[in-house]
Scaffold this motif. Sequence first.
Motif, short mmCIF file in Angstrom:
data_model
loop_
_atom_site.label_atom_id
_atom_site.label_comp_id
_atom_site.label_asym_id
_atom_site.label_seq_id
_atom_site.Cartn_x
_atom_site.Cartn_y
_atom_site.Cartn_z
N ILE A 122 0.83 -1.20 0.00
CA ILE A 122 0.00 0.00 0.00
C ILE A 122 0.87 1.26 0.00
O ILE A 122 0.58 2.24 -0.69
CB ILE A 122 -0.95 0.01 1.21
N MET A 123 1.96 1.23 0.78
CA MET A 123 2.81 2.41 0.91
C MET A 123 3.91 2.47 -0.15
O MET A 123 4.55 3.51 -0.32
CB MET A 123 3.46 2.43 2.30
N ALA A 124 4.12 1.35 -0.87
CA ALA A 124 5.25 1.28 -1.82
C ALA A 124 5.16 2.37 -2.89
O ALA A 124 6.20 2.88 -3.35
CB ALA A 124 5.29 -0.10 -2.46
N LYS A 125 3.94 2.76 -3.32
CA LYS A 125 3.82 3.73 -4.40
C LYS A 125 4.20 5.15 -3.98
O LYS A 125 4.41 6.01 -4.84
CB LYS A 125 2.40 3.71 -4.95
N TYR A 126 4.30 5.40 -2.67
CA TYR A 126 4.65 6.75 -2.20
C TYR A 126 6.16 6.89 -1.95
O TYR A 126 6.67 8.01 -1.85
CB TYR A 126 3.91 7.07 -0.91
N ILE A 127 6.86 5.76 -1.88
CA ILE A 127 8.28 5.78 -1.51
C ILE A 127 9.16 6.47 -2.55
O ILE A 127 10.04 7.27 -2.18
CB ILE A 127 8.78 4.34 -1.22
N PRO A 128 8.99 6.21 -3.86
CA PRO A 128 9.88 6.88 -4.83
C PRO A 128 9.89 8.40 -4.72
O PRO A 128 10.96 9.03 -4.76
CB PRO A 128 9.33 6.42 -6.18
N GLY A 129 8.71 9.02 -4.56
CA GLY A 129 8.65 10.48 -4.44
C GLY A 129 9.24 10.98 -3.14
O GLY A 129 9.91 12.03 -3.12
N VAL A 130 9.01 10.24 -2.05
CA VAL A 130 9.55 10.64 -0.74
C VAL A 130 11.07 10.60 -0.77
O VAL A 130 11.75 11.53 -0.29
CB VAL A 130 8.99 9.72 0.37
N ARG A 131 11.65 9.54 -1.35
CA ARG A 131 13.11 9.38 -1.34
C ARG A 131 13.80 10.37 -2.28
O ARG A 131 14.93 10.80 -2.02
CB ARG A 131 13.48 7.95 -1.73
N SER A 132 13.11 10.75 -3.37
CA SER A 132 13.82 11.48 -4.43
C SER A 132 13.46 12.96 -4.51
O SER A 132 13.87 13.63 -5.46
CB SER A 132 13.54 10.82 -5.78
N HIS A 133 12.73 13.53 -3.54
CA HIS A 133 12.28 14.90 -3.71
C HIS A 133 13.38 15.95 -3.53
O HIS A 133 13.14 17.14 -3.75
CB HIS A 133 11.09 15.21 -2.77
N HIS A 134 14.58 15.50 -3.13
CA HIS A 134 15.72 16.43 -3.04
C HIS A 134 16.78 16.12 -4.09
O HIS A 134 17.89 16.67 -4.02
CB HIS A 134 16.33 16.41 -1.65
N GLU A 135 16.46 15.26 -5.06
CA GLU A 135 17.39 15.02 -6.16
C GLU A 135 17.36 16.22 -7.11
O GLU A 135 16.37 16.96 -7.16
CB GLU A 135 17.00 13.74 -6.92
N ARG A 136 18.46 16.40 -7.86
CA ARG A 136 18.56 17.51 -8.81
C ARG A 136 18.72 16.96 -10.23
O ARG A 136 19.27 15.88 -10.43
CB ARG A 136 19.77 18.38 -8.48
N ILE A 137 18.27 17.75 -11.21
CA ILE A 137 18.37 17.34 -12.61
C ILE A 137 19.82 17.12 -13.02
O ILE A 137 20.13 16.24 -13.81
CB ILE A 137 17.71 18.39 -13.52
N ASP A 138 20.75 17.94 -12.45
CA ASP A 138 22.17 17.83 -12.82
C ASP A 138 22.91 16.75 -12.05
O ASP A 138 24.12 16.59 -12.20
CB ASP A 138 22.88 19.18 -12.64
#
Length: 500
Positions: free
Chosen positions: A408-424
């Motif tokens: 149930i929670m697996a679909k929210y993990i990618p956004g939570v983990r990666s919201h401080h990643e940068r395009i560069d």
Amino acid sequence: MNTYNTFINQLLRYYFFSSFISVIGCGGVLIATTLEIQKADIPVLILIILLSFCSMALLEVLKFLQDRKPILIALQSPNPTLKQLENAYKQTHLFPILTCMRILIPHFLGFSVPAVLLTTGAIYYEWLTLSYIYVLYGFLSAVLIASMHAMIEYYKTTIAIEPIIKKLQEMAYQHYQHKLTLKGKVLVPIRTKFQFSSIVIGAFPLLLFSLATQVRLTQEGHLLIEHFWIWSMLVLIVGVCLSIYGAKLLLTIVMRPLDQLTSDIASVEKGNFTRETADFYSDEFSRLVHGYNHMVAGLQERETKNIKMNESFFTTLAAALDARDPYTSGHSERVAVYAVAIGEKVGLSQAELTILKKTGLLHDIGKIAVPDAILLKDGHLTDEEFQLIKQHPVRGEEILQQIQPREIMAKYIPGVRSHHERIDGLGYPDQLHGDQIPIYGRILAVADAFDAMTSDRPYRKGMTKEKALQILISGKGTQWEPLFVDYFIEWIMEKEHIVS
């Protein structure tokens, strides 16, 4: 009244069709292949048939007008009472059996009784040269015709009433928010249908053949074997064809609710708990449909509660996190709003927007693991403290992985983990770049940065939205996805009052 007029027209078509099938199929075989009529008898027989038909038509029309009255009252009235709608609903369910009884009683007796009396009198006064035995044969033929006619009419009417039932249900809900249903009540048992149909379908060819043979033997006394086989095959083929047609109607009536329920159950299996099945039945399928709809209503109620609990769960977690820092109160909810606004312009589906919104509410959940001394520090962080803060996306993932069920929670993990990643590729925690960053993370990065820049902190006052937007523009292609920045700015321009 369009529904009612269509219903009446359909009943008339079915009536003439079943009359043609029964009378031509049975009476035609008996008369054309067996009965030899003297020319002098034809006018008298035609007169007897016409008089008997008029008697039958009068009785049948009177009975039909009586049977349809509750339905007509409910559909004609601009504001029918609930009682009128309920009476019409029940009468509509009873209409197939009423039609069957109308064929077997007013229709059959209204024709056969006058015909028997008139024919007997005509023979007695020597207006007809027929034997009295033909009166009995005629009566038995009428029984066969009426039985086949009644069975066909019953099953055809069962189909014809469905639009009327649906219309009455809509009217009851529209006027009184009341659901019309038999609540599983059985008006006509399936056993009765099968017994009557089996007798007609199984016995009809045999009785038709026996009666035709008897009439033929009465006239000729003997039959040449080559004539017998040709004639008998014709009679049997007609009888068997009528029985096959009756069996097909019976199969259709049984398979319709089964196919309908199978389709609706498949829909429920896919998570559609609003899919109630149509309640058109007055036999044991009524119980099955009522039980199914009751089950679906329960599932829908439970699903609604689960959705509300789920929503409150995410909101509560976000509120609990924001409560630790009064300066960032409401941060998670604002980020979720901004993210959804970008997602709508991107063209995400409703399901994807829901995931994005909940991910926005949880994106900083990992900060729960950060000590208050660091999280609430009034001033700039040391390198060691900042390294600890930078671990909050990973801590957020770890926290969400502990919540059961994990899928149930697996679909929210990618956004939570990666919201401080940068395009560069200079972001954290995984130094992903470009399209390697999940789309939810790239959207949240824009929303999170804007709210962080425009929110007050103990050590600084929040920027103006104009300055924050300029920073977003300058970071296009390096820190943030250019398209998502453009979409966010476009939304801000359209909905400027959203940003405080």
